[in-house]
Design an enzyme around this catalytic site. Sequence first.
Site, PDB file in Angstrom:
ATOM      1  CB  SER A 114      -0.950  -0.072   1.143  1.00  0.00           C
ATOM      2  OG  SER A 114      -1.883   0.875   1.097  1.00  0.00           O
ATOM      3  CG  HIS A 139      -4.359  -1.916  -1.932  1.00  0.00           C
ATOM      4  ND1 HIS A 139      -4.938  -2.366  -0.810  1.00  0.00           N
ATOM      5  CD2 HIS A 139      -3.713  -0.715  -1.308  1.00  0.00           C
ATOM      6  CE1 HIS A 139      -4.634  -1.754   0.417  1.00  0.00           C
ATOM      7  NE2 HIS A 139      -3.839  -0.766   0.216  1.00  0.00           N
TER       8      HIS A 139
END
Length: 212
Positions: A114, A139
């Site tokens: 992330s 993501h």
Amino acid sequence: MQNVRDWQWSQPAPQALGLVPMVVEQSGRGERAYDIYSRLLKERIVFMVGPVTDETANLVVAQMLFLESENPDKDIHLYINSPGGSVTAGLSIYDTMNFIKPSVSTLCIGQAASMGAFLLSAGAKGKRFALPNSRVMIHQPLGGFQGQASDFEIHAREILTLKRKLNELMAAHCGRPLEDLERDTDRDNFMNAAQALEYGLIDQVLENRAAV
């Protein structure tokens, strides 16, 4: 300016690591003890370990600014082992990496997921590394909100704005079209070190120190 070998600022050790080893050094003025992270900070190594929070970001930013004041022409090495976290906290680190004069080299040890992956990709070109068994995950931003329906709309617009901004920045760092990032961050996208290299998130997989 005080010589880097004489400074005495103690770097706060990453949380949740248990007992922190101490290192004792000999000098002309006797012995001096450092916790291991403060000793590594003398070598311009900054650790970003665990979730990216405002507190973590403040510590990382402060250390980078301090190292810039000590030597603005020498690289800073950011070691990342993080599952990600706050977007705004991560962006404060990102902006500081670009604001300061020294180049910031990034190295993934363990995982960079992330926001951790975003910061890994943001290192100086040619100086973004990962160890062979590290993992990288990209993501789209995650978020939750409670409130009135009209407030939901406001927050939805904000998270979509952040999503596009992060994708644009990462696309530039990876040398890929924006469409690739929009597609590949739609769901959790895990990569090993070799795949992260192929994707453009890093520049080299380091098998050993001699490879640097």
